[in-house]
Design an enzyme around this catalytic site. Structure first.
Site, mmCIF file in Angstrom:
data_model
loop_
_atom_site.group_PDB
_atom_site.id
_atom_site.type_symbol
_atom_site.label_atom_id
_atom_site.label_comp_id
_atom_site.label_asym_id
_atom_site.label_seq_id
_atom_site.Cartn_x
_atom_site.Cartn_y
_atom_site.Cartn_z
ATOM 1 N N LYS A 51 -9.853 1.269 -2.742
ATOM 2 C CA LYS A 51 -10.033 1.048 -1.250
ATOM 3 C C LYS A 51 -11.435 1.161 -0.879
ATOM 4 C CE LYS A 51 -7.716 1.215 3.203
ATOM 5 N NZ LYS A 51 -6.595 2.049 3.848
ATOM 6 N N CYS A 92 -5.660 -3.153 2.789
ATOM 7 C CA CYS A 92 -5.454 -2.690 4.197
ATOM 8 C C CYS A 92 -6.794 -2.999 5.111
ATOM 9 C CB CYS A 92 -4.716 -1.398 4.142
ATOM 10 S SG CYS A 92 -3.826 -1.365 5.766
ATOM 11 N N GLU A 135 0.796 -1.198 -0.029
ATOM 12 C CA GLU A 135 -0.086 0.055 -0.019
ATOM 13 C C GLU A 135 0.989 1.111 -0.110
ATOM 14 O OE1 GLU A 135 -2.383 0.581 3.659
ATOM 15 O OE2 GLU A 135 -3.900 1.648 2.234
HETATM 16 N N1 LIG Z 1 -3.806 1.377 7.440
HETATM 17 C C1 LIG Z 1 -5.187 0.763 7.299
HETATM 18 O O1 LIG Z 1 -5.996 0.933 6.183
HETATM 19 C C2 LIG Z 1 -5.619 -0.163 8.503
HETATM 20 C C3 LIG Z 1 -5.055 -0.488 9.632
HETATM 21 O O2 LIG Z 1 -3.983 -0.067 9.844
HETATM 22 C C4 LIG Z 1 -5.487 -1.243 10.722
HETATM 23 O O3 LIG Z 1 -6.875 -1.454 10.300
HETATM 24 O O4 LIG Z 1 -5.249 -1.485 11.830
#
Ligand SMILES: NC(=O)CC(=O)C(=O)O
Length: 279
Positions: free
Chosen positions: A116, A157, A47
């Site tokens: 996302k 994520c 990401e």
């Molecule tokens: N950074 C993200 O999108 C998610 C994350 O860090 C978490 O769910 O904890």
């Protein structure tokens, strides 16, 4: 049955990311070359691989798709004849910004684009407050690619926390999910592996999570620990926190076996769940 089509070597690049976009992209391209040399057929970046991770950085680093970063991903995919999951980049589309993954095929063509869907808005007082929705817009579409006999769904994520998304992909026939992601030092230690293994186990498919390397001097410190999990929920490989490129061989027979040994998808009592929910 073509047995060769049922195996896949994936390369995962836990990339060191800095403030300089040009350097990040150059580094990513070098790692993709290394992955090809290690026999990877598909490779994934993490990401925000070309940008610092933070709501104030997204407008500064954002670019359209296609654009300067993704053109280079397309070129390298074509040159090396490898499928490239381009992690994510901040994408600019008109006056909106998205956190977007792209996938490039062996002819340099765009195979899929995924924005996302669940924005990372959390508030853990005195620990971590993050509000992607301050600058980003959420996507609303699934993205699936077919690679040999593998049907791969994309998430990003925070999306991994939502089992509904993973289940939708499974229902569309996916046998693997790939999540470029950057958990942090608060949520990562407790949740990263748990969620990776949970989604794999819930849906009896492979999951791969690809994080940036940890930089303790960054404003957002990524957890690292990129990993690949098999459909039994077994960790096939998990990195530590430094920059690392690793490859993992996947065999679809594993997924078929667990699905036939433990046939939860034909045993669901949807009739009962629906009745109770609608009471
Ligand atoms: N950074 C993200 O999108 C998610 C994350 O860090 C978490 O769910 O904890």
């Amino acid at each position: 049955m073509n047995q060769l089509a049922r195996t896949l070597r994936i390369g995962c690049i836990q990339l060191k990311v800095c403030a300089n976009k040009t350097e990040n992209v150059a580094r990513a391209l070098n790692k993709i070359r290394e992955a090809k040399m290690k026999g990877a057929e598909i490779v994934s970046l993490p990401e925000c691989f070309n940008s610092l991770y933070g709501t104030s950085y997204f407008p500064e680093y954002a670019e359209p798709i296609p654009g300067e970063t993704t053109n280079l991903l397309s070129q390298i995919a074509k040159e090396l004849e490898i499928i490239v999951i381009g992690g994510t980049i901040p994408e600019r589309d008109g006056d909106k910004l998205f956190n977007t993954a792209t996938v490039w095929g062996k002819s340099g063509e765009l195979l899929a684009k995924y924005r996302k869907m669940h924005l990372f808005d959390i508030d853990i007082p005195n620990e971590i407050t993050f509000k992607e929705s301050d600058s980003l817009t959420a996507g609303n579409e699934l993205a699936i690619i077919d690679v040999k006999d593998f049907k791969i769904g994309l998430g990003i994520c925070y999306d991994i926390r939502f089992e509904e998304l993973a289940k939708l992909y499974r229902k569309q026939g996916c046998n693997m999910l790939v999540y470029p992601g950057a958990f942090n030092m608060k949520t990562g230690p407790l949740h990263w592996e748990l969620l990776a293994r949970s989604r794999a186990n819930d849906n009896q498919l492979f999951t791969a999570l690809i994080s940036p390397a940890r930089d303790v001097n960054a404003s957002y410190v990524a957890y690292g620990h990129s990993c690949v999990i098999d459909p039994w929920g077994k960790v096939l490989y998990m990195a530590e926190s430094d920059e690392e490129l690793f490859v993992v061989d996947l065999e679809l027979d594993v997924s078929d076996k667990v699905r036939s040994n433990i046939p939860i998808f034909s045993q669901r009592r949807v009739d009962v769940y629906d009745t109770i929910e609608n009471k």
